[in-house]
Design a protein around this motif. Structure first.
Motif, mmCIF file in Angstrom:
data_model
loop_
_atom_site.group_PDB
_atom_site.id
_atom_site.type_symbol
_atom_site.label_atom_id
_atom_site.label_comp_id
_atom_site.label_asym_id
_atom_site.label_seq_id
_atom_site.Cartn_x
_atom_site.Cartn_y
_atom_site.Cartn_z
ATOM 1 N N GLY A 184 66.842 75.663 -10.526
ATOM 2 C CA GLY A 184 66.620 76.376 -11.774
ATOM 3 C C GLY A 184 65.874 77.677 -11.544
ATOM 4 O O GLY A 184 65.912 78.251 -10.456
ATOM 5 N N ILE A 185 65.165 78.149 -12.561
ATOM 6 C CA ILE A 185 64.426 79.400 -12.408
ATOM 7 C C ILE A 185 63.214 79.169 -11.500
ATOM 8 O O ILE A 185 62.425 78.232 -11.690
ATOM 9 N N LYS A 186 63.064 80.012 -10.497
ATOM 10 C CA LYS A 186 62.050 79.799 -9.465
ATOM 11 C C LYS A 186 60.630 80.056 -9.957
ATOM 12 O O LYS A 186 59.663 79.548 -9.376
ATOM 13 N N SER A 187 60.473 80.837 -11.016
ATOM 14 C CA SER A 187 59.127 81.196 -11.474
ATOM 15 C C SER A 187 58.474 80.134 -12.351
ATOM 16 O O SER A 187 57.345 80.305 -12.803
ATOM 17 N N ILE A 188 59.176 79.030 -12.613
ATOM 18 C CA ILE A 188 58.545 77.838 -13.180
ATOM 19 C C ILE A 188 58.551 76.787 -12.081
ATOM 20 O O ILE A 188 59.610 76.314 -11.664
ATOM 21 N N GLU A 189 57.370 76.446 -11.603
ATOM 22 C CA GLU A 189 57.250 75.494 -10.512
ATOM 23 C C GLU A 189 56.783 74.136 -11.034
ATOM 24 O O GLU A 189 55.974 74.064 -11.960
ATOM 25 N N THR A 190 57.316 73.072 -10.439
ATOM 26 C CA THR A 190 56.915 71.709 -10.794
ATOM 27 C C THR A 190 56.572 70.960 -9.503
ATOM 28 O O THR A 190 57.369 70.166 -9.005
ATOM 29 N N PRO A 191 55.389 71.229 -8.955
ATOM 30 C CA PRO A 191 55.018 70.631 -7.669
ATOM 31 C C PRO A 191 54.924 69.113 -7.696
ATOM 32 O O PRO A 191 55.050 68.465 -6.653
ATOM 33 N N ASP A 192 54.695 68.542 -8.874
ATOM 34 C CA ASP A 192 54.746 67.089 -9.029
ATOM 35 C C ASP A 192 55.161 66.799 -10.461
ATOM 36 O O ASP A 192 55.352 67.716 -11.268
ATOM 37 N N ASP A 193 55.303 65.543 -10.806
ATOM 38 C CA ASP A 193 55.847 65.167 -12.114
ATOM 39 C C ASP A 193 54.934 65.502 -13.289
ATOM 40 O O ASP A 193 55.379 65.462 -14.444
ATOM 41 N N ARG A 194 53.686 65.841 -13.012
ATOM 42 C CA ARG A 194 52.770 66.122 -14.114
ATOM 43 C C ARG A 194 52.236 67.557 -14.115
ATOM 44 O O ARG A 194 51.452 67.912 -14.996
ATOM 45 N N THR A 195 52.670 68.368 -13.173
ATOM 46 C CA THR A 195 52.146 69.734 -13.082
ATOM 47 C C THR A 195 53.264 70.749 -13.275
ATOM 48 O O THR A 195 54.339 70.614 -12.699
ATOM 49 N N ILE A 196 52.987 71.753 -14.107
ATOM 50 C CA ILE A 196 53.951 72.838 -14.317
ATOM 51 C C ILE A 196 53.209 74.163 -14.215
ATOM 52 O O ILE A 196 52.127 74.335 -14.781
ATOM 53 N N VAL A 197 53.787 75.083 -13.444
ATOM 54 C CA VAL A 197 53.152 76.363 -13.158
ATOM 55 C C VAL A 197 54.103 77.489 -13.559
ATOM 56 O O VAL A 197 55.272 77.485 -13.182
ATOM 57 N N PHE A 198 53.576 78.452 -14.314
ATOM 58 C CA PHE A 198 54.368 79.594 -14.765
ATOM 59 C C PHE A 198 53.917 80.848 -14.015
ATOM 60 O O PHE A 198 52.741 81.214 -14.038
ATOM 61 N N LYS A 199 54.868 81.514 -13.365
ATOM 62 C CA LYS A 199 54.603 82.750 -12.635
ATOM 63 C C LYS A 199 55.171 83.926 -13.438
ATOM 64 O O LYS A 199 56.391 84.028 -13.636
ATOM 65 N N LEU A 200 54.311 84.796 -13.912
ATOM 66 C CA LEU A 200 54.720 85.894 -14.778
ATOM 67 C C LEU A 200 54.791 87.205 -14.012
ATOM 68 O O LEU A 200 54.079 87.405 -13.023
ATOM 69 N N LYS A 201 55.618 88.115 -14.490
ATOM 70 C CA LYS A 201 55.760 89.398 -13.818
ATOM 71 C C LYS A 201 54.695 90.400 -14.237
ATOM 72 O O LYS A 201 54.581 91.476 -13.647
ATOM 73 N N GLN A 202 53.915 90.055 -15.266
ATOM 74 C CA GLN A 202 52.802 90.894 -15.677
ATOM 75 C C GLN A 202 51.805 90.033 -16.441
ATOM 76 O O GLN A 202 52.136 88.931 -16.883
ATOM 77 N N PRO A 203 50.587 90.497 -16.591
ATOM 78 C CA PRO A 203 49.584 89.705 -17.315
ATOM 79 C C PRO A 203 50.028 89.408 -18.744
ATOM 80 O O PRO A 203 50.653 90.249 -19.399
ATOM 81 N N PHE A 204 49.699 88.217 -19.195
ATOM 82 C CA PHE A 204 50.051 87.817 -20.562
ATOM 83 C C PHE A 204 48.885 86.978 -21.109
ATOM 84 O O PHE A 204 48.816 85.770 -20.884
ATOM 85 N N ALA A 205 47.995 87.624 -21.816
ATOM 86 C CA ALA A 205 46.748 86.984 -22.230
ATOM 87 C C ALA A 205 46.941 85.937 -23.321
ATOM 88 O O ALA A 205 46.054 85.117 -23.553
ATOM 89 N N ASP A 206 48.085 85.952 -23.988
ATOM 90 C CA ASP A 206 48.327 85.045 -25.119
ATOM 91 C C ASP A 206 49.096 83.778 -24.727
ATOM 92 O O ASP A 206 49.660 83.111 -25.593
#
Length: 583
Positions: A184-206
């Protein structure tokens, strides 16, 4: 949003105690027949509080939803309602008054953990959450839900596309229906079944606000079938679908796999929830007055013709006049002549008698005359009036000067859209028609059903151009309570879509687009807040938006409704996550 959110400073919300997720609901236990007779009581408190389990909550709606699929909706009432069967990473606290604006963890254990530059956000899911079939909810199910809702316009076109805009590689990923890779899209990572990581191309404070969207409600990939998923939605919340009939309604019953231990914010008191579509608005109002239903699902208040009867009658104490955190406006499409000429747009700005429009919509109970796109309740609002006229009644002389400047000294013909099942919007259109006729602008009104307004008509540029829909009625509330949450999807050129779009002006001004991008990347709260007002002024200088009314909803609660409170997080409608019934 086609209904949504109001103010609270970003910094204060993100600094909330993570233990603040307990549901505010009052501790009284009664039979649901008392305490329901004080006007505006639900604005700041929970009316008719009860901890009694059981009963059926019944909703009616004057049209159909864009979709009950959490990944294919942009209507605020669906965002509110879908929390019954879809759990998102974060949500707004089910509570009265200002507490209802607090972002709290829902499917996630805590609010997001941000990198110092606000470009990486990490969430950990609660343990033990299951779908209705008993399978565990995993981070991959959340990732898939976001992929299908943001990257597959060929199947799901109604929702916003913030994730697509801000995730790294979002402009290249083709969505799960075209990209069959397991990654799928590489910038959403799921290193384990309970963790999700979002990689953004610029800061997003909201970002914690973005995580409240129903698009983050998990979807099992094996059960998804695109636009048809709405017929068999897999629940992660306390209720599941017993039945669903397209265009007619749905019935929800308890989800036996839902565990209150994994869900500290939902009380889930009713045994059943029903919703019926395509009910005449006046019929809905009468059903509320006669205590036949629990609430009007649309949450936009009673019809203009019902309003006098309600306010003057014995039921006046059961009303809540709620600011909706929304602006009613008219979009002037820049690709439809003569609105490709700024002077023709300015002729409408100067010529419109806004006070007459507000009066036609129902007067003060329905709102205040608007002079800006941002409503006063949104963080970043700046008071100004670019086209100020005495008493907001228009200035015919200035309007005629602009008509001459745009080469139409005798006026012109145009078309104005309105949603057929929204009496106040139709009344608004009729008043606009009468007002502009005085300066030579002849307006033909065309009505469309609200449920398909954006997906088939006003939100489809090709249809708008072909049918010469120059003026389009629109009501918008913040996707979340900041200027960016209000403005981005309606004035950013990147938000223009082949269908289901909300930038009805087709405004694509490089300076406005850059100002939005620069502001949301700024981690200085004060500078970011100031920027929203400056962008609002830029939009009004462009003259493609005609603000009409800062909206209010005159809501009506029947005697049998319990745990009733207004949530400003969802455009001033009642909080459907709390609502129960004594019936």
């Amino acid at each position: 949003m086609k209904t949504r959110r109001v103010t609270a400073g970003v910094a204060s919300v993100l600094a909330l105690s993570l233990g603040a997720a307990a549901c505010g609901g009052g501790g009284d236990d009664n039979d649901g027949n008392g305490g329901n007779g004080k006007k505006d009581a639900a604005l700041t408190s929970i009316v008719n509080p009860s901890s009694k389990k059981g009963g059926t909550v019944t909703y009616e709606h004057s049209d159909v939803p864009d979709s009950l699929d959490p990944g294919n909706t942009y209507y605020g009432w669906v965002q509110n309602f879908s929390r019954l069967y879809g759990r998102t990473l974060t949500t707004f606290k089910p509570a009265a008054g200002k507490e209802g604006l607090e972002v709290v963890p829902d499917l996630a254990e805590s609010l997001g953990k941000s990198s110092p530059d606000a470009k990486t956000w990490t969430y950990k899911l609660r343990a033990g959450v299951k779908f209705q079939d008993g399978t565990p909810v995993t981070s991959k199910d959340v990732k898939y839900a976001i992929e299908r809702s943001n990257f597959a316009p060929e199947a799901l076109s109604n929702g916003p596309t913030y994730f697509k805009s801000y995730l790294e590689g979002g402009d290249k990923y083709q969505g799960p229906y075209k990209d069959k890779s397991a990654e799928g899209i590489k910038s959403i990572e799921t290193p384990d079944d309970r963790t999700i990581v979002f990689k953004l191309k610029q800061p997003f404070a909201d970002f914690d606000y973005l995580a409240t969207f129903s698009q983050t409600a998990p979807v099992p990939k094996a059960k998804d079938n695109g636009a048809k998923y709405v017929q068999n939605i897999v629940s992660s919340g306390p209720y599941q679908f017993q039945s669903y009939e397209e265009g007619r309604g749905a019935t929800l019953v308890r989800n036996p796999q839902w565990d209150a231990k994994t869900d500290p914010i939902r009380k889930a008191l009713p045994d059943k929830v029903t919703i019926k579509f395509k009910v005449n608005q006046v019929t809905i109002d009468n059903d509320l007055l006669s205590n036949k239903i629990t609430a009007d699902a649309a949450g936009t208040g009673v019809a203009p013709q019902t309003q006098p009867k309600v306010l003057a009658g014995k039921n006046a104490g059961q009303t809540d006049s709620s600011y909706a955190g929304a602006t009613q406006y008219i979009a002037l499409n820049l690709k439809v002549a003569p609105f490709d000429n700024i002077h023709c747009r300015k002729a409408v700005q100067w010529g419109l008698d806004k006070q007459s429009v507000l009066d036609a919509m129902g007067g003060t109970p329905k709102g205040d005359v608007a002079t800006t796109l941002l409503p006063p309740s949104v963080n970043g609002y700046t008071k100004f009036d670019t086209y100020a006229t005495e008493g907001h009644k228009g200035n015919a002389a200035k309007a005629k000067e602009e008509l001459k400047a745009c080469g139409k000294p005798n006026g012109f013909n145009t078309i104005l859209t309105a949603r057929s099942d929204r009496p106040a919007e139709v009344a608004q259109a009729t008043a606009v028609q009468a007002s502009l006729k005085k300066i030579g602008i002849n307006v033909e009104i065309k009505q469309f059903p609200a449920g398909k307004y954006f997906s088939n008509f006003a939100g489809v540029p090709s249809y708008v151009h072909e049918n010469k829909l120059g003026m389009l009625s629109m009501a918008w509330g913040a996707d979340w309570p900041t200027g960016y949450g209000f403005l981005d999807q309606i004035v950013n050129g990147a938000a223009i879509k082949p269908s289901g779009g909300n930038n009805l002006m087709e405004l694509d001004d490089p300076k406005i687009n850059k100002a939005l991008t620069d502001a949301i990347a700024n981690t200085d709260d004060a500078a970011r807040t100031k920027a929203w007002g400056e962008i609002d002024k830029m939009v009004l200088d462009n003259a493609s938006v005609v603000p009409v009314v800062y909206r209010k909803n005159l809501l009506l609660r029947p005697q049998s409704a319990t745990n009733v409170t207004v949530t400003q997080a969802y455009l001033g409608m009642y909080d459907y996550l709390l609502m129960s019934s004594s019936k």
